[in-house]
Design a protein around this motif. Structure first.
Motif, mmCIF file in Angstrom:
data_model
loop_
_atom_site.group_PDB
_atom_site.id
_atom_site.type_symbol
_atom_site.label_atom_id
_atom_site.label_comp_id
_atom_site.label_asym_id
_atom_site.label_seq_id
_atom_site.Cartn_x
_atom_site.Cartn_y
_atom_site.Cartn_z
ATOM 1 N N ALA A 1 -0.711 -5.755 -5.008
ATOM 2 C CA ALA A 1 -0.512 -4.606 -5.897
ATOM 3 C C ALA A 1 -0.451 -5.058 -7.352
ATOM 4 C CB ALA A 1 0.782 -3.881 -5.515
ATOM 5 N N LEU A 2 0.144 -6.216 -7.598
ATOM 6 C CA LEU A 2 0.195 -6.746 -8.966
ATOM 7 C C LEU A 2 -1.210 -7.069 -9.481
ATOM 8 C CD1 LEU A 2 3.305 -9.098 -8.677
ATOM 9 C CD2 LEU A 2 3.169 -6.931 -9.938
ATOM 10 N N LEU A 3 -2.071 -7.532 -8.559
ATOM 11 C CA LEU A 3 -3.450 -7.823 -8.951
ATOM 12 C C LEU A 3 -4.241 -6.551 -9.228
ATOM 13 C CD1 LEU A 3 -4.337 -10.672 -6.409
ATOM 14 C CD2 LEU A 3 -3.846 -10.920 -8.839
ATOM 15 N N GLY B 1 -0.518 -4.002 8.220
ATOM 16 C CA GLY B 1 0.462 -3.301 7.399
ATOM 17 C C GLY B 1 0.426 -3.609 5.918
ATOM 18 N N ILE B 2 -0.289 -4.654 5.515
ATOM 19 C CA ILE B 2 -0.344 -5.016 4.094
ATOM 20 C C ILE B 2 -0.855 -3.869 3.215
ATOM 21 C CG2 ILE B 2 -1.561 -6.490 2.428
ATOM 22 C CD1 ILE B 2 -1.282 -8.786 4.461
ATOM 23 N N PRO B 3 -1.911 -3.132 3.613
ATOM 24 C CA PRO B 3 -2.419 -2.058 2.747
ATOM 25 C C PRO B 3 -1.383 -0.987 2.421
ATOM 26 C CG PRO B 3 -4.018 -2.586 4.433
ATOM 27 C CD PRO B 3 -2.787 -3.334 4.787
ATOM 28 N N TYR B 4 -0.449 -0.729 3.347
ATOM 29 C CA TYR B 4 0.565 0.293 3.085
ATOM 30 C C TYR B 4 1.373 -0.050 1.833
ATOM 31 C CZ TYR B 4 5.010 2.748 3.469
ATOM 32 O OH TYR B 4 6.136 3.480 3.191
ATOM 33 N N PHE B 5 1.895 -1.273 1.787
ATOM 34 C CA PHE B 5 2.671 -1.679 0.623
ATOM 35 C C PHE B 5 1.787 -1.776 -0.619
ATOM 36 C CE2 PHE B 5 5.674 -3.277 3.864
ATOM 37 C CZ PHE B 5 6.833 -2.693 3.376
ATOM 38 N N THR B 6 0.562 -2.239 -0.443
ATOM 39 C CA THR B 6 -0.352 -2.351 -1.584
ATOM 40 C C THR B 6 -0.606 -0.982 -2.215
ATOM 41 O OG1 THR B 6 -1.445 -4.225 -0.493
ATOM 42 C CG2 THR B 6 -2.590 -3.210 -2.346
ATOM 43 N N ILE B 7 -0.876 0.015 -1.383
ATOM 44 C CA ILE B 7 -1.146 1.365 -1.881
ATOM 45 C C ILE B 7 0.073 1.935 -2.603
ATOM 46 C CG2 ILE B 7 -1.645 3.744 -1.190
ATOM 47 C CD1 ILE B 7 -3.228 2.536 1.195
ATOM 48 N N MET B 8 1.223 1.877 -1.954
ATOM 49 C CA MET B 8 2.432 2.492 -2.504
ATOM 50 C C MET B 8 2.898 1.795 -3.778
ATOM 51 S SD MET B 8 3.009 5.008 -0.468
ATOM 52 C CE MET B 8 4.684 5.499 -0.839
ATOM 53 N N ILE B 9 2.900 0.461 -3.753
ATOM 54 C CA ILE B 9 3.413 -0.278 -4.912
ATOM 55 C C ILE B 9 2.429 -0.205 -6.075
ATOM 56 C CG2 ILE B 9 4.166 -2.538 -5.740
ATOM 57 C CD1 ILE B 9 5.121 -3.145 -2.900
ATOM 58 N N THR B 10 1.129 -0.208 -5.790
ATOM 59 C CA THR B 10 0.133 -0.069 -6.862
ATOM 60 C C THR B 10 0.324 1.249 -7.608
ATOM 61 O OG1 THR B 10 -1.500 -1.386 -5.653
ATOM 62 C CG2 THR B 10 -2.326 0.045 -7.391
ATOM 63 N N LEU C 1 7.636 -7.286 8.483
ATOM 64 C CA LEU C 1 8.030 -6.633 7.236
ATOM 65 C C LEU C 1 8.026 -7.617 6.066
ATOM 66 C CD1 LEU C 1 9.182 -4.018 5.903
ATOM 67 C CD2 LEU C 1 11.449 -4.982 6.325
ATOM 68 N N PHE C 2 8.554 -8.811 6.280
ATOM 69 C CA PHE C 2 8.642 -9.794 5.195
ATOM 70 C C PHE C 2 7.263 -10.118 4.630
ATOM 71 C CE2 PHE C 2 8.410 -14.234 3.812
ATOM 72 C CZ PHE C 2 9.337 -14.214 2.773
ATOM 73 N N PHE C 3 6.322 -10.441 5.487
ATOM 74 C CA PHE C 3 5.002 -10.846 5.009
ATOM 75 C C PHE C 3 4.180 -9.652 4.528
ATOM 76 C CE2 PHE C 3 6.082 -14.587 7.545
ATOM 77 C CZ PHE C 3 5.745 -15.601 6.652
ATOM 78 N N GLN C 4 4.325 -8.501 5.170
ATOM 79 C CA GLN C 4 3.626 -7.306 4.683
ATOM 80 C C GLN C 4 4.087 -6.952 3.273
ATOM 81 O OE1 GLN C 4 4.123 -4.082 7.454
ATOM 82 N NE2 GLN C 4 2.992 -5.102 9.094
ATOM 83 N N PHE C 5 5.387 -7.030 3.049
ATOM 84 C CA PHE C 5 5.939 -6.668 1.751
ATOM 85 C C PHE C 5 5.533 -7.664 0.670
ATOM 86 C CE2 PHE C 5 9.323 -6.957 -1.449
ATOM 87 C CZ PHE C 5 9.335 -5.651 -1.917
ATOM 88 N N THR C 6 5.705 -8.958 0.928
ATOM 89 C CA THR C 6 5.418 -9.961 -0.099
ATOM 90 C C THR C 6 3.927 -10.019 -0.436
ATOM 91 O OG1 THR C 6 5.375 -11.641 1.665
ATOM 92 C CG2 THR C 6 7.415 -11.406 0.418
ATOM 93 N N ILE C 7 3.077 -10.020 0.585
ATOM 94 C CA ILE C 7 1.635 -10.073 0.332
ATOM 95 C C ILE C 7 1.154 -8.765 -0.291
ATOM 96 C CG2 ILE C 7 -0.644 -10.360 1.367
ATOM 97 C CD1 ILE C 7 0.697 -12.070 3.551
ATOM 98 N N GLY C 8 1.669 -7.641 0.206
ATOM 99 C CA GLY C 8 1.291 -6.342 -0.357
ATOM 100 C C GLY C 8 1.711 -6.198 -1.807
ATOM 101 N N PHE C 9 2.900 -6.710 -2.138
ATOM 102 C CA PHE C 9 3.391 -6.670 -3.515
ATOM 103 C C PHE C 9 2.489 -7.511 -4.419
ATOM 104 C CE2 PHE C 9 7.734 -6.061 -5.742
ATOM 105 C CZ PHE C 9 7.099 -5.726 -6.926
#
Length: 301
Positions: free
Chosen positions: A99-101, A178-187, A88-96
């Motif tokens: 998403a900023l990019l 799991g990174i794409p999940y956070f990327t999609i949602m946060i973007t 969760l920690f790395f999926q969230f931080t990398i995904g976030f």
């Protein structure tokens, strides 16, 4: 009047008829198995000995705490905590960060977006097979790069055969998945934040970090809280990757609770498997309740 009442009755019957499948199917395929499985948790229910099915109370739960030669449930619980927290920690931080990019369109952003979202479209078992090949102790990609190309290692490593690193090898694959999940949602959430807020902050002299802390995070806080909760539940209930990579081995060192439950089902011990399933449900319900209370999600929402 009679014709109108008959028409109304026909409409009600039609509506009820259309709703029946949506009521019957969940009852048969979701709620009945849930109730039946919960009952099995308190029975000595083994498909190899169906003539001796008995009500044994909490014995299945007590047996889970007894360490065996091949596996230990307390170790499995610790593995599950590592599996969820680290992933969760790395999926969230990398995904976030990704998403900023992706917040603003740029040249080639569609290709970049597609590459990031690709893992989310692939099944867990296929990803497990792919990563198992890359982790291969003799001809895997990682050993080839680290030993033959970069010469960082002197000899190949059995990533999935070493009980000290097998779980972490699975976690790395899960992070990638799991990174794409956070990327999609946060973007999606970031693109909903008004640019006027950033403009006003710039006028007041705020720097990028201050804008992030005081505008970006508060504006998407409800989305962040919900995505984290859902992802915890999904990671906890995601044995596919571990099972296709290591099947919980070696010697149970990479087992998590749900993969251990799958092993019990394969051994036809439905009583013990149901006991594990009941514990999983209780844990997730309690965790969700505490999480929502601590984060005050409903008030934030």
């Amino acid at each position: 009047m009679k014709s109108k009442s008959k028409l109304a009755k026909k409409r009600r019957r039609f509506v009820i008829l259309m709703l029946l499948p949506s009521i019957i199917f969940p009852l048969i395929f979701t709620y009945y198995p849930m109730v039946r499985g919960s009952m099995m948790a308190f029975q000595n229910y083994n498909l190899m000995n169906l003539k001796n099915v008995q009500w044994i109370g909490l014995d299945n739960f007590k047996n889970l705490l007894k360490p065996s030669i091949a596996n230990s449930f307390p170790l499995t619980v610790m593995n599950t905590v590592k599996w969820v927290v680290i992933s969760l920690f790395f999926q969230f931080t990398i995904g976030f960060a990704m998403a900023l990019l992706l917040k603003k369109k740029f040249k080639g952003s569609n290709i970049y977006q597609g590459l990031i979202f690709f893992p989310w479209a692939v099944s867990g078992f296929i990803i497990g097979i792919m990563w198992r090949w890359m982790y291969n102790g003799t001809s895997g990609v990682f050993n080839d790069i680290l030993v033959n190309k970069l010469h960082i290692l002197s000899q190949p490593v059995g990533w999935l055969a070493d009980k000290h690193i097998a779980l972490y090898a699975c976690i790395i694959a899960n992070i990638w998945y799991g990174i794409p999940y956070f990327t999609i949602m946060i973007t999606a959430a970031l693109r909903g934040v008004s640019e006027d807020l950033y403009g006003a902050a710039s006028v007041d002299g705020a720097n990028a970090l201050q804008k992030f802390i005081h505008i970006t995070v508060p504006s998407i806080k409800s989305v962040l809280l919900l995505t984290v909760l859902l992802r915890v539940i999904w990671i906890f209930n995601f044995p596919d990757l571990i099972y296709s990579l290591t099947q919980g081995g070696p010697a149970g060192s990479s087992n998590i609770i749900t993969s251990y439950m799958m092993q019990l089902v394969q051994s036809l011990d439905y009583g013990m498997a149901s006991a594990v399933g009941v514990l999983c449900i209780l844990f997730l319900v309690v965790f969700a309740g505490i999480y929502l209370a601590v984060t005050k999600y409903t008030e934030e929402n």
